[in-house]
Design an enzyme around this catalytic site. Structure first.
Site, mmCIF file in Angstrom:
data_model
loop_
_atom_site.group_PDB
_atom_site.id
_atom_site.type_symbol
_atom_site.label_atom_id
_atom_site.label_comp_id
_atom_site.label_asym_id
_atom_site.label_seq_id
_atom_site.Cartn_x
_atom_site.Cartn_y
_atom_site.Cartn_z
ATOM 1 N N HIS A 113 -7.162 -1.070 -6.574
ATOM 2 C CA HIS A 113 -7.354 0.378 -6.500
ATOM 3 C C HIS A 113 -8.635 0.724 -7.264
ATOM 4 O O HIS A 113 -8.852 0.231 -8.372
ATOM 5 C CB HIS A 113 -6.149 1.097 -7.113
ATOM 6 C CG HIS A 113 -6.259 2.584 -7.018
ATOM 7 N ND1 HIS A 113 -6.066 3.253 -5.823
ATOM 8 C CD2 HIS A 113 -6.580 3.530 -7.930
ATOM 9 C CE1 HIS A 113 -6.255 4.552 -6.021
ATOM 10 N NE2 HIS A 113 -6.568 4.749 -7.291
ATOM 11 N N GLU A 147 6.232 2.940 -6.327
ATOM 12 C CA GLU A 147 5.424 4.121 -6.604
ATOM 13 C C GLU A 147 3.957 3.845 -6.276
ATOM 14 O O GLU A 147 3.401 2.819 -6.704
ATOM 15 C CB GLU A 147 5.572 4.506 -8.087
ATOM 16 C CG GLU A 147 5.161 5.935 -8.355
ATOM 17 C CD GLU A 147 5.341 6.294 -9.838
ATOM 18 O OE1 GLU A 147 4.745 7.279 -10.260
ATOM 19 O OE2 GLU A 147 6.053 5.555 -10.550
HETATM 20 C C1 GAR Z 1 -12.046 -0.607 -2.112
HETATM 21 O O1 GAR Z 1 -12.848 0.152 -2.982
HETATM 22 C C2 GAR Z 1 -10.613 -0.559 -2.572
HETATM 23 O O2 GAR Z 1 -10.466 -0.553 -3.970
HETATM 24 C C3 GAR Z 1 -10.153 0.745 -1.976
HETATM 25 O O3 GAR Z 1 -10.735 0.789 -0.702
HETATM 26 C C4 GAR Z 1 -11.966 0.060 -0.736
HETATM 27 C C5 GAR Z 1 -11.921 -0.949 0.383
HETATM 28 O O4 GAR Z 1 -13.143 -1.590 0.524
HETATM 29 N N1 GAR Z 1 -8.715 0.820 -1.921
HETATM 30 C C6 GAR Z 1 -8.028 1.940 -2.048
HETATM 31 O O5 GAR Z 1 -8.547 3.026 -2.183
HETATM 32 C C7 GAR Z 1 -6.518 1.763 -1.982
HETATM 33 N N2 GAR Z 1 -5.851 2.856 -2.585
HETATM 34 P P1 GAR Z 1 -13.246 -2.952 1.358
HETATM 35 O O6 GAR Z 1 -12.548 -2.700 2.702
HETATM 36 O O7 GAR Z 1 -14.714 -3.149 1.545
HETATM 37 O O8 GAR Z 1 -12.576 -4.044 0.579
#
Ligand code: GAR
Length: 193
Positions: A113, A147
């Site tokens: 996250h 959660e």
């Molecule tokens: C990343 O920054 C990840 O931490 C976030 O989405 C992005 C995906 O990037 N995840 C969330 O927000 C989950 N709640 P990626 O597809 O290039 O790995």
């Protein structure tokens, strides 16, 4: 062989970082582990192309084809379980998971996250961190519990929030750190298994 199944919805850069680290650090020989499959709820997720180029099995399950969250998660579990995964790794998988899904993979379900949890669960983390006047931001790898964006923290990385940052510059700085901590956290868990 310990199978890792990675779930993505978009760019898949965290997935790619894990795949590249597994290759570079020879997880197959050293940890008896491999990325067995990359799954997406979106057929146009860019990360699927990278996975296919690497010869990794890919599967798409479009959540819009299912009547309920429960029905989608049940179908997803069936696909995942065919790989008998040691770890299920959420890497930018933008779906809220049902309690049934989470409990089915308890102890082997990880997420990353883009905030320093427990601060800023949910969406728009970078914008919210800037608006709150945070001087530092970061990312968290955690075990998934029922959660949203909670659960035992396995790793964190911290970056500064710079005066001229917008959500995009901050997101890019955080993402470079995500690519370091996520593969490391996955490897550490595999070593303990
Ligand atoms: C990343 O920054 C990840 O931490 C976030 O989405 C992005 C995906 O990037 N995840 C969330 O927000 C989950 N709640 P990626 O597809 O290039 O790995």
């Amino acid at each position: 062989m310990k199978n890792i199944v990675i779930l993505i919805s978009g760019g898949g850069s965290n997935m790619a970082a894990i795949v590249k680290t597994a290759e570079r650090e020879r997880w197959q020989d050293k940890l008896g582990a491999r990325v067995a499959a990359v799954l997406s709820n979106k057929a146009d997720a860019k990360g699927l192309l990278f996975a296919r180029e690497q010869g990794i099995a890919t599967e798409v399950l479009d959540h819009k084809r299912y009547d309920s969250r429960e029905a989608f998660d049940a179908a997803l579990m069936a696909v995942i379980d065919a790989y008998q995964p040691a770890l299920v790794v959420l890497a930018g998988f933008m779906r809220i998971l049902t309690p049934g899904f989470v409990s089915h993979y308890e102890g082997r379900l990880l997420n990353i996250h883009p905030s320093l949890l427990p601060a800023f669960p949910g969406l728009h983390t970078h914008q919210r961190a800037i608006e709150a006047g945070c001087k530092f931001a970061g990312a968290t790898v955690h075990q998934v519990t029922a959660e949203l964006d909670h659960g035992p923290i396995l790793a964190q990385a911290v970056v500064p929030v710079l005066p001229d940052d917008d959500e995009h510059t901050l997101a890019a700085r955080v993402l470079t750190q995500e690519h370091l901590i996520y593969p490391r956290a996955v490897a550490e868990l595999l070593q303990k298994q």
